[in-house]
Motif scaffolding. Sequence first.
Motif, PDB file in Angstrom:
ATOM      1  N   LEU A  46       0.892  -1.384  -0.103  1.00 17.58           N
ATOM      2  CA  LEU A  46      -0.062  -0.189  -0.040  1.00 17.58           C
ATOM      3  C   LEU A  46       0.820   1.430   0.076  1.00 17.58           C
ATOM      4  CD1 LEU A  46      -2.839  -1.114   2.656  1.00 17.58           C
ATOM      5  CD2 LEU A  46      -3.128  -0.886   0.256  1.00 17.58           C
ATOM      6  N   LEU A  47       1.890   1.427   0.801  1.00 18.47           N
ATOM      7  CA  LEU A  47       2.696   2.553   0.930  1.00 18.47           C
ATOM      8  C   LEU A  47       3.518   2.613  -0.421  1.00 18.47           C
ATOM      9  CD1 LEU A  47       4.051   2.338   4.478  1.00 18.47           C
ATOM     10  CD2 LEU A  47       2.310   3.660   3.750  1.00 18.47           C
ATOM     11  N   SER A  48       4.083   1.515  -0.918  1.00 14.64           N
ATOM     12  CA  SER A  48       4.721   1.675  -2.289  1.00 14.64           C
ATOM     13  C   SER A  48       3.897   2.333  -3.379  1.00 14.64           C
ATOM     14  CB  SER A  48       5.473   0.488  -2.558  1.00 14.64           C
ATOM     15  OG  SER A  48       4.601  -0.711  -2.887  1.00 14.64           O
ATOM     16  N   GLN A  49       2.816   1.809  -3.482  1.00 16.78           N
ATOM     17  CA  GLN A  49       1.855   2.039  -4.359  1.00 16.78           C
ATOM     18  C   GLN A  49       1.256   3.569  -4.263  1.00 16.78           C
ATOM     19  OE1 GLN A  49       0.645   0.931  -7.428  1.00 16.78           O
ATOM     20  NE2 GLN A  49       1.836  -1.393  -6.996  1.00 16.78           N
ATOM     21  N   ALA A  50       1.063   4.028  -2.984  1.00 14.62           N
ATOM     22  CA  ALA A  50       0.925   5.277  -2.763  1.00 14.62           C
ATOM     23  C   ALA A  50       1.960   6.255  -3.169  1.00 14.62           C
ATOM     24  CB  ALA A  50       0.455   5.546  -1.222  1.00 14.62           C
ATOM     25  N   ALA A  51       3.112   5.809  -2.467  1.00 11.99           N
ATOM     26  CA  ALA A  51       4.325   6.963  -3.047  1.00 11.99           C
ATOM     27  C   ALA A  51       4.529   7.013  -4.481  1.00 11.99           C
ATOM     28  CB  ALA A  51       5.572   6.187  -2.360  1.00 11.99           C
ATOM     29  N   PHE A  52       4.496   5.933  -5.206  1.00 10.14           N
ATOM     30  CA  PHE A  52       4.556   6.112  -6.729  1.00 10.14           C
ATOM     31  C   PHE A  52       3.679   6.830  -7.333  1.00 10.14           C
ATOM     32  CE2 PHE A  52       6.588   4.794 -10.486  1.00 10.14           C
ATOM     33  CZ  PHE A  52       8.014   4.169 -10.174  1.00 10.14           C
ATOM     34  N   ALA A  53       2.208   6.734  -6.850  1.00  9.95           N
ATOM     35  CA  ALA A  53       1.238   7.489  -7.392  1.00  9.95           C
ATOM     36  C   ALA A  53       1.423   8.932  -7.052  1.00  9.95           C
ATOM     37  CB  ALA A  53      -0.022   7.057  -6.471  1.00  9.95           C
ATOM     38  N   LEU A  54       2.039   9.443  -5.888  1.00 10.28           N
ATOM     39  CA  LEU A  54       2.183  10.759  -5.819  1.00 10.28           C
ATOM     40  C   LEU A  54       3.567  11.221  -6.566  1.00 10.28           C
ATOM     41  CD1 LEU A  54       2.100  10.668  -1.799  1.00 10.28           C
ATOM     42  CD2 LEU A  54       0.452  11.819  -3.379  1.00 10.28           C
ATOM     43  N   HIS A  55       4.615  10.316  -6.719  1.00 10.83           N
ATOM     44  CA  HIS A  55       5.653  10.746  -7.570  1.00 10.83           C
ATOM     45  C   HIS A  55       5.311  10.646  -8.901  1.00 10.83           C
ATOM     46  CE1 HIS A  55       9.277  10.417 -10.005  1.00 10.83           C
ATOM     47  NE2 HIS A  55       8.850   9.493 -10.616  1.00 10.83           N
ATOM     48  N   ASN A  56       4.341  10.234  -9.496  1.00 10.13           N
ATOM     49  CA  ASN A  56       3.754  10.026 -11.044  1.00 10.13           C
ATOM     50  C   ASN A  56       3.018  11.305 -11.155  1.00 10.13           C
ATOM     51  OD1 ASN A  56       5.011   7.987 -12.513  1.00 10.13           O
ATOM     52  ND2 ASN A  56       3.554   6.470 -11.668  1.00 10.13           N
ATOM     53  N   ASP A  80      -6.117   4.848   7.170  1.00  6.73           N
ATOM     54  CA  ASP A  80      -5.508   4.049   8.303  1.00  6.73           C
ATOM     55  C   ASP A  80      -4.566   2.878   7.946  1.00  6.73           C
ATOM     56  OD1 ASP A  80      -6.743   5.209  10.307  1.00  6.73           O
ATOM     57  OD2 ASP A  80      -8.611   4.225  10.212  1.00  6.73           O
ATOM     58  N   ALA A  81      -3.867   3.142   6.836  1.00  6.39           N
ATOM     59  CA  ALA A  81      -2.841   2.179   6.008  1.00  6.39           C
ATOM     60  C   ALA A  81      -1.792   2.170   6.716  1.00  6.39           C
ATOM     61  CB  ALA A  81      -2.646   2.522   4.667  1.00  6.39           C
ATOM     62  N   ALA A  82      -1.075   3.210   7.591  1.00  4.25           N
ATOM     63  CA  ALA A  82      -0.101   3.191   8.319  1.00  4.25           C
ATOM     64  C   ALA A  82       0.101   4.588   9.458  1.00  4.25           C
ATOM     65  CB  ALA A  82       1.064   3.221   7.452  1.00  4.25           C
ATOM     66  N   SER A  83       1.044   4.357  10.266  1.00  3.31           N
ATOM     67  CA  SER A  83       0.985   5.576  11.300  1.00  3.31           C
ATOM     68  C   SER A  83       2.008   6.348  10.602  1.00  3.31           C
ATOM     69  CB  SER A  83       1.499   5.131  12.756  1.00  3.31           C
ATOM     70  OG  SER A  83       2.914   4.512  12.531  1.00  3.31           O
ATOM     71  N   ILE A  87       5.568   5.479   8.286  1.00  7.58           N
ATOM     72  CA  ILE A  87       5.866   5.833   7.012  1.00  7.58           C
ATOM     73  C   ILE A  87       7.348   6.483   6.971  1.00  7.58           C
ATOM     74  CG2 ILE A  87       4.954   8.021   5.398  1.00  7.58           C
ATOM     75  CD1 ILE A  87       2.277   7.401   6.498  1.00  7.58           C
ATOM     76  N   LEU A  88       7.605   7.334   7.991  1.00 14.06           N
ATOM     77  CA  LEU A  88       8.980   7.720   8.055  1.00 14.06           C
ATOM     78  C   LEU A  88      10.127   6.478   7.964  1.00 14.06           C
ATOM     79  CD1 LEU A  88       8.449  10.230  11.070  1.00 14.06           C
ATOM     80  CD2 LEU A  88       8.832  10.854   8.563  1.00 14.06           C
ATOM     81  N   ASN A  89       9.599   5.636   8.887  1.00 14.19           N
ATOM     82  CA  ASN A  89      10.479   4.231   8.633  1.00 14.19           C
ATOM     83  C   ASN A  89      10.653   3.862   7.458  1.00 14.19           C
ATOM     84  OD1 ASN A  89      12.388   2.252   9.954  1.00 14.19           O
ATOM     85  ND2 ASN A  89      10.525   1.065   9.630  1.00 14.19           N
ATOM     86  N   PHE A  90       9.510   3.873   6.719  1.00 19.44           N
ATOM     87  CA  PHE A  90       9.373   3.200   5.361  1.00 19.44           C
ATOM     88  C   PHE A  90      10.200   4.004   4.313  1.00 19.44           C
ATOM     89  CE2 PHE A  90       7.220   3.379   1.303  1.00 19.44           C
ATOM     90  CZ  PHE A  90       7.212   2.026   0.708  1.00 19.44           C
TER      91      PHE A  90
END
Length: 299
Positions: A46-56, A80-83, A87-90
């Motif tokens: 979920l976090l990787s897809q969200a991060a890549f979407a924001l980048h794109n 509520d996918a992550a705290s 996210i910072l650790n990711f």
Amino acid sequence: MAYSAADLQAHPRFLLAVRFLAEKLRGVHDGNPRLARFLASQQRWLLSQAAFALHNEYDPAVPRSGLTISRLRDMATGVDAASRNTILNFLNQLQAYRFMRIAGDAAKRPRRFEPTEVTVQAMFGWLLANLAALDQMDGGARAVTLSDHPELFPLIQPQAARQTIENPLWREPPPRVAMFLWTESGGLVMDELMRRVGTTVPEAELVDVGRIDARALAETFRMSRTHLQRLLNRAIGEGCLVWKGEGRKEGLCLSRDFLREYLGWQAIKFAAIDDAYEDACRKLNLCGPEEIRPAATER
């Protein structure tokens, strides 16, 4: 017209598509084990897809657009996918493994991040594999079209990512599926099970997946054998897996109801990707009469 999740679940060749994808993802793991293991859990997916979407979605003309800590935090915590700390650790781990880097001036605030080339290639390959899996069902040319028109990628990925992340049925898998997907490297184990099934949904209540050498599989996925054995035992206890015959040496079977649960969950993601693909093709005027699927009448 894109498949709906219900269309996919009812399609006689959908299992073939999911099995095909599992084979492709195993190849991704063998090519880059660290990246595959890092993303082999539902939260990191979920976090990787969200991060890549924001980048794109980054637009130089729009201040604060793109992938920043605050925007990823808002997108992930909003469902509520992550705290915030997760996210910072990711992001810190992505930088440490050189999967992500700071874009532009590091002193400028807010910092904007961008994926490194290996990450871009991996995400493109993941999308290509999903489209190729859909093509297995109806003889379509989605994967070829993406390969010929890579400009589709930054249009497809954000839409598909947002559809899945915002859908609680995908975000929170059924409990027995979640048992694998929310576990470290559990996604790799689930893919391994899917690689072992046949290409059509069987009528039998049990689906043979053969003998599983826990020691060898744990070594391949670089996970603790104890952790893997505990996961398999829990799956047996929950009725996902069943011993074949009277002795453990005969191997394991997937229960048909668990297989159907997993296919139903996967259908949500495939439907989002197919929908995003068709929208992107329309935006770039790549759709025509020849794009009509030969198997459309099967739905």
